[in-house]
Structures are given as C-alpha cells and as structure tokens.
Design a protein around this motif. Structure first.
Motif, short mmCIF file in Angstrom:
data_model
loop_
_atom_site.label_atom_id
_atom_site.label_comp_id
_atom_site.label_asym_id
_atom_site.label_seq_id
_atom_site.Cartn_x
_atom_site.Cartn_y
_atom_site.Cartn_z
N LEU A 161 56.37 62.47 28.91
CA LEU A 161 55.20 61.35 28.87
C LEU A 161 53.89 61.82 29.70
O LEU A 161 54.35 62.34 30.84
CB LEU A 161 55.86 60.08 29.42
N LEU A 163 54.69 62.56 24.30
CA LEU A 163 54.47 61.45 24.10
C LEU A 163 53.02 61.18 25.06
O LEU A 163 53.12 61.09 26.29
CB LEU A 163 55.55 60.23 24.70
N VAL A 175 50.74 58.50 26.71
CA VAL A 175 50.93 57.11 26.83
C VAL A 175 49.72 56.49 27.20
O VAL A 175 49.04 56.90 28.12
CB VAL A 175 52.00 56.78 27.93
N CYS A 235 53.85 55.98 33.41
CA CYS A 235 54.94 56.92 32.82
C CYS A 235 55.86 57.03 33.75
O CYS A 235 57.18 57.12 33.51
CB CYS A 235 53.95 58.19 32.62
N HIS A 270 51.49 51.67 25.88
CA HIS A 270 52.39 51.75 27.15
C HIS A 270 53.49 50.46 26.91
O HIS A 270 53.33 49.41 27.37
CB HIS A 270 51.64 51.27 28.57
N ILE A 284 58.73 53.33 23.61
CA ILE A 284 58.91 54.78 23.86
C ILE A 284 60.50 54.88 23.98
O ILE A 284 60.92 56.26 23.34
CB ILE A 284 58.38 54.86 25.48
#
Length: 464
Positions: A163, A188, A190, A197, A449, A454
């Motif tokens: 992330l 990912l 974010v 993260c 977020h 996620i």
C-alpha cells in the motif's frame, strides 16, 4: 537468544518464528530478550572485516544457529550480488568533520535495499523449507515498497501486496513499484497518507484470524529482521573513519521517519559501538524532534515535503525505544501505548526528558533549508544530496561539535527525487535503471482509504 514482545503477552520465540510473526500477536513489537555486548577487543577484530563478513558475525549473535552457516552465507551473497559497489555501503569523506555513508547502491537506489534484499532471500528460504506460501503485506512512504517488491518479485512461494499513499510519493518511487508486472505483486495506491496505509497494515496483523488464514508476513520495520540488518552498516561505517593518533567522538546523523533506522543505531550503541551522539534528522513532519525537545509525543498536522519518505506522523518503532526507556517493563509499555491510543499523545516529565536527551538529539529541517543545503553542497563540495540526506546534513550542521566527527546517512540516490533537485536549478544525469522506468507501463489499483475495500482486494489477491 529468545525474543519477546514489548507488551509482554507473547511466549518467547526463536529467531525464525520472530521474523515470521512480524508484529507481535499482542500488538507489540518483538525484541531480543537480551542484547549481546560486544567487547572492545571484538570491535577491533570486526574492524578488519568486509561488509558481508561483518553481517555474518552480527547475525550469528542473534540467530540461535537456526540457520546453518552455509545457508546464511548463501543468502547474504545473493542479497548483495546486485549492489553496484563492492563495499555495499561505501563511506565518502566530505571534509575532516563530515563523512557520508552511501546507502543507495542497491537495486532500487535507497537504504531499504540493504535489509529488504536479504529479507526477500530469507522469506524465499523459509517458504521452501516449510513448503508454505508466504503472503507479504506492507505499507510504504516510497522506498520500502520498491525495495521489498524487488526483493521478492517472481520468487516462487511468495506473494506481496504494498500500500502506498496516492500521489504522495515521488514519481520515480511510484514507477519503481508500479512498473513491476510479476503475477506475485499487487500495488494498491491508497487515497490518503502513509499513516493511513500503515494503520490498515497494523490492523490486519492484529487480526490474528486474518493473519493466520493468509500466512501473513511483514516487511515493514515492525519486523525485527529489518532492524537487525540495519545495525550492520552502523558498525561498518564506524570502522571506516580515519581517526589518526587522537581519536575524536563519532556522531551519526540519520534521516528518520518511522524510527526504524535510528533505532538500529540505538541497538548498535547498546551492543557496545561507541557512538557519541545519535542525531535524529526529520523534516516538517517533526513529531520526533518535538518529542526529543519537549517530551511530548503527539502527531501534528500532516505536511507534504520534498522528503516524502519521512512524511510520517506516527513512528512505528517508537515503542521499541519506549520499552528500553521504561527499563524493559512490558506492563508500563502496554499502559502507555493504550493511553496513546485513547488520548493521542504521550507526555514525559522533565526528569524523563533529561534521560531522552541523553539518548538522542533531534533537528527538523524546513523545505526551504533542505533546498538550500542541496545547492550549498553541490556548489562547495561537488556532492549532490537527495532531500532526505539534506535533512541529515542540516541536523549534522546543528549538532556536530568541535573535535567531533559525524557520519551522515545518504538514504537515497538524488535521482529518486528529481522534483526537489530541479527546484535547485540542478540538472542531474539519471542512472540508466531509473531512466528506463519512464518508458514502462504501470500496474496499480487506485483505491479509496476504506478498510473494507482494501481487505476485499487483499482476499482476492491472496486466494488466486
């Protein structure tokens, strides 16, 4: 050697199990039950060793012989085969009071390579020995992600998800992560900052059911292996200094965000390395400077700076220092960390602050000062600093005294942060490996977020 948690609720572990645990199951951080002490005689013997020989000597004190010597040596040889300098972390003398330890000669041009290329080999070794798939999960403010991905990309038995905060890393950092197209890598991006993260990562490691189900492993500096691997270059750098007939006190200035690198220095000093001052260098996200100067550990307003790898407000490894500061009282650590979670701050009294200031000094460089120092050292010494290294130099200039030598850490190659270099009207030549990134396609998922979204992506990736 056994390993315990800073919060005291985990059964003592061996070395391999400690590394595999990453974040301790009680939410704390794993640390050695005892820190080995290195005698002056041993230090003298070590001073003649190569970097890789020194690595093996230090690790031998911590691994409980769980890894056969030949296997460990093979891992070390493979880990540093891709480094562009035979010394691994060479020391560059600027003048009689300043040396720069160059930590950017690994494959992704940042200090994280020194530990993470070894960690990639370690996880591959354990995966084969245990015949288990390893799922690595990490957060990055820029450099950790690229180094971790490089260390495990394409390796059988390993999947890695990183992330990173969307649009809050440098372009080169982003490209180093997202131009990797290996099937065992997921990026990912974010919409948030690094602390966002990092909190998601900690939450997932604290979810013991999720952690066990997916055989989850850590690459962030919450993992003690990262801390231990970084102690090696503290010893190595110290041994390279030209002292002459009248030895001077040696300070070390460390660009710091998550407190991992500077804690490695704290560990080296407790082992017996005679460091005089450990200097914490930060940018405008200066929670660590404020803590050392005032005794208050409290996140402030997040700021985007020229040194994005240090754009961090909550330093994960602070808890390890807290454990030793509180005389290894795990119950006190647990109580204080609970209070921090509830109140959002930790406040030390005046007496405690004196003890903190005996361990560290700290300095936060402004964006403007960072650029000024990049220009100054290019003009005066023909040495190009990256913006994180410039923060370290600012701290060196603030705290290095007469008859003292400072080793300041160069934590990244300036090509990784050309946005800042260009503001100094300096045109630099990119290494070919970095130049080639700009012609490659990117592979990343931009995501809100949102923890649920996620985790859903993680589940899908790990179950492929």
């Amino acid at each position: 050697m056994k390993y315990i948690s800073t919060r005291g609720q985990v059964e003592a572990q061996g070395f391999i199990d400690t590394v595999l645990m990453g974040l301790a199951d009680d939410g704390g951080l794993m640390i050695p039950a005892e820190i080995p002490h290195i005698t002056p005689e041993t230090l003298k013997e070590w001073s003649k060793l190569s970097y890789k020989e020194l690595f093996l000597q230090i690790f031998a004190l911590y691994t409980n012989q769980e890894i056969p010597d030949e296997d460990l040596k093979n891992m070390v040889d493979k880990s540093y085969a891709s480094f562009r300098d035979s010394e691994i972390t060479p020391v560059n003398k600027i003048d009689d009071s300043l040396y720069i330890l160059e930590l950017f000669h690994g494959p992704t041009f940042a200090f994280k390579d020194v530990a993470l290329q070894f960690m990639g080999e370690f996880y591959s070794y354990v995966s084969k020995k245990q015949n288990k798939i390893i799922h690595i999960l990490g957060a990055t403010s820029g450099d950790t992600g690229a180094a971790a991905i490089q260390g495990v990309r394409g390796k059988e038995g390993i999947k890695i998800c990183i992330l990173h905060p969307h649009n809050k890393v440098s372009k080169v950092q982003e490209l180093q992560m997202t131009t990797v197209d290996d099937q065992n890598v997921l990026n990912l991006s974010v919409k948030g900052n690094f602390d966002d993260c990092q909190k998601i990562i900690k939450d997932q490691f604290a979810d013991l059911e999720f952690k066990s189900k997916h055989n989850l492993r850590a690459i962030n500096s919450i993992n003690f292996l990262r801390i231990l691997a970084q102690t090696v270059y503290y010893f190595y750098a110290y041994f390279q200094i030209e002292q002459g007939d009248q030895p001077k006190k040696v300070n070390i200035s460390v660009p710091s965000g998550n407190f991992g690198n500077i804690f490695s220095g704290f560990l080296a000093k407790k082992m017996g390395l005679p460091i005089h001052k450990l200097i914490i260098a930060t940018n405008e996200n200066n929670i660590l400077e404020r803590f050392v100067k005032t005794g208050e550990y409290k996140p402030g307003d997040f700021k985007s700076t020229h040194s994005p790898s240090m754009d961090i407000q909550v330093a994960s490894n602070f808890e390890r220092y807290l454990y030793y500061f509180l005389d290894q009282d795990a119950a006190k650590v647990s109580a204080i960390m609970k209070k921090f979670q509830d109140d959002g701050k930790i406040v030390f009294n005046a007496e405690d602050l004196v003890r903190v200031q005996a361990d560290f000094v700290a300095y936060g460089a402004s964006n403007e000062q960072c650029l000024e120092l990049i220009s100054k050292y290019k003009d005066n010494s023909d040495y190009l600093l990256d913006p994180h290294t410039a923060c370290g130099i600012a701290a060196y200039e603030a705290y290095n005294g007469e008859e003292e030598i400072c080793i300041s850490f160069a934590t990244a190659h300036p090509a990784k942060f050309n946005e800042a270099i260009e503001q100094c009207d300096i045109k630099q030549e990119f290494p070919a490996e970095i130049k080639n990134l700009f012609s490659k396609s990117q592979h990343q998922l931009v995501i809100d977020h949102n923890k649920e979204d996620i985790v859903r992506e993680l589940e899908a990736f790990y179950e492929k």
